[in-house]
Design a protein around this motif. Structure first.
Motif, mmCIF file in Angstrom:
data_model
loop_
_atom_site.group_PDB
_atom_site.id
_atom_site.type_symbol
_atom_site.label_atom_id
_atom_site.label_comp_id
_atom_site.label_asym_id
_atom_site.label_seq_id
_atom_site.Cartn_x
_atom_site.Cartn_y
_atom_site.Cartn_z
ATOM 1 N N ARG A 26 2.333 5.010 4.640
ATOM 2 C CA ARG A 26 1.221 4.827 3.700
ATOM 3 C C ARG A 26 0.412 3.587 4.044
ATOM 4 O O ARG A 26 -0.821 3.592 3.937
ATOM 5 N N ARG A 27 1.089 2.540 4.458
ATOM 6 C CA ARG A 27 0.359 1.326 4.838
ATOM 7 C C ARG A 27 -0.479 1.567 6.089
ATOM 8 O O ARG A 27 -1.612 1.087 6.187
ATOM 9 N N ALA A 56 -3.485 3.473 5.072
ATOM 10 C CA ALA A 56 -4.440 2.609 4.373
ATOM 11 C C ALA A 56 -5.211 1.736 5.363
ATOM 12 O O ALA A 56 -6.426 1.554 5.232
ATOM 13 N N ARG A 83 -7.698 3.922 7.112
ATOM 14 C CA ARG A 83 -8.823 4.250 6.240
ATOM 15 C C ARG A 83 -9.809 3.078 6.167
ATOM 16 O O ARG A 83 -11.020 3.274 6.245
ATOM 17 N N ARG A 84 -9.286 1.860 6.047
ATOM 18 C CA ARG A 84 -10.178 0.699 5.995
ATOM 19 C C ARG A 84 -10.912 0.502 7.317
ATOM 20 O O ARG A 84 -12.096 0.135 7.334
ATOM 21 N N ASN A 116 -4.193 -3.256 -7.125
ATOM 22 C CA ASN A 116 -3.229 -2.804 -6.129
ATOM 23 C C ASN A 116 -2.001 -2.189 -6.784
ATOM 24 O O ASN A 116 -1.428 -1.214 -6.276
ATOM 25 N N SER A 159 -0.329 0.523 -4.122
ATOM 26 C CA SER A 159 -0.326 -0.086 -2.792
ATOM 27 C C SER A 159 0.886 -0.974 -2.554
ATOM 28 O O SER A 159 1.215 -1.271 -1.407
#
Length: 308
Positions: free
Chosen positions: A189-190, A193, A196-197, A83, A88
């Motif tokens: 960004r979080r 993410a 995306r997951r 990470n 991240s």
């Protein structure tokens, strides 16, 4: 390809007590190993070799549970390092980064504990399992699972002891202040993410459904499965503009892997074939010629007269 079988243990009150005590002991041992790893900067299994004896003597673990506790610590620090490298946790100057890197990793008393086949064994016909605990080996613990997962699986090597449960997070209270541009960027960004997951989980679920249906039809009709070798498909296939976003991001290799292992489990023949000229090849005699395909929707073999 790893297969996951969901199994629920059905212990008696005495068995449940022993399992819970084992779970707590393993997590106390993992936290102890994490303290050594953090203090001495030993984040690999060879570096933490010296803690095995202490874990066994101090927490009542046998050799293999001690190994698994140390491996859990090594994996946790490896995930933290990944990470950090991926960014991240934000830049080194942010609070979240400093908190993650500057604090040792601890384990909740009822955190999941991986067990391998040296710590437990399955009796499929009796639907029982034998598990090592701090109170000794406990045999004949009943378990339940879906019928299609009941077949003997000698490759099952992991089991998470029961007792874990998700803890709901309380909603934030108090006045909310405006975020700085830097905070807004990290928040975006979080969110990306998380999205995306979520998309990856959706694609995996759909691929499982598609592959399961294909294998089911092939098994029911006594046929095999042949698929195009999908390597480089994005470079070879021309798509309409409205298809590019969906198909260019779809995990075709994963779909092929799902088909392959599900077909093996079901005893269905599976084959990957080169797609070159398959639209021009006669399925009966194998004659391949461009003239066999006068247009996209019609096929006429010039040798045998086969039409489709």
């Amino acid at each position: 390809m790893k297969l996951v079988a969901q199994v629920r243990l059905l212990p008696t009150p005495e068995e449940a007590s022993a399992l819970e005590a084992t779970l707590r002991a393993c997590n106390r041992a993992a936290t102890c190993a994490s303290q050594v790893a953090f203090a001495k900067d030993l984040k690999d299994r060879n570096g933490l070799q010296g803690v095995y004896g202490e874990l066994k003597a101090r927490f009542g673990l046998s050799a293999q549970p001690a190994v698994r506790a140390v491996k859990k610590v090594v994996d946790a620090y490896a995930a933290l390092g990944a990470n950090v490298r991926a960014g991240s946790l934000g830049p080194p100057t942010c609070k979240r980064y400093r908190a993650a890197v500057g604090t040792l990793i601890g384990f909740r008393p009822q955190a999941a504990q991986p067990f391998d086949d040296r710590c437990l064994s399955w009796q499929y016909d009796a639907r029982t399992v034998s598990i090592w605990t701090v109170a000794g080996r406990m045999r004949g613990i009943r378990f339940a699972c879906s019928p299609d997962q009941l077949e003997p699986r000698h490759h099952i090597r992991w089991h998470e002891l029961p007792g874990t449960a998700p803890v709901p997070l309380s909603a934030p209270t108090g006045p909310q202040t405006r975020r700085t541009p830097e905070e807004e960027g990290r928040s975006a960004r979080r969110r990306l993410a998380r999205r995306r997951r979520k998309e990856q989980r959706h694609a995996t679920h759909v691929n499982h459904r598609i592959s399961k249906e294909i294998v089911s039809v092939a098994q029911r009709t006594g046929r095999g499965i042949a698929v195009e070798a999908l390597g480089g498909i994005r470079e070879r296939v021309r798509l309409r503009r409205d298809q590019r976003g969906t198909l260019s991001s779809w995990p075709f290799r994963q779909l092929g892997a799902h088909l392959a292992y599900k077909a093996r489990r079901a005893g269905v023949p599976f084959l990957e074939v080169d797609a070159a000229y398959t639209s021009q090849r006669c399925p009966r005699c194998g004659h391949t010629e461009r003239a066999n395909r006068p247009d996209r929707d019609h096929f006429h073999c010039r040798r045998r007269g086969q039409r489709a």
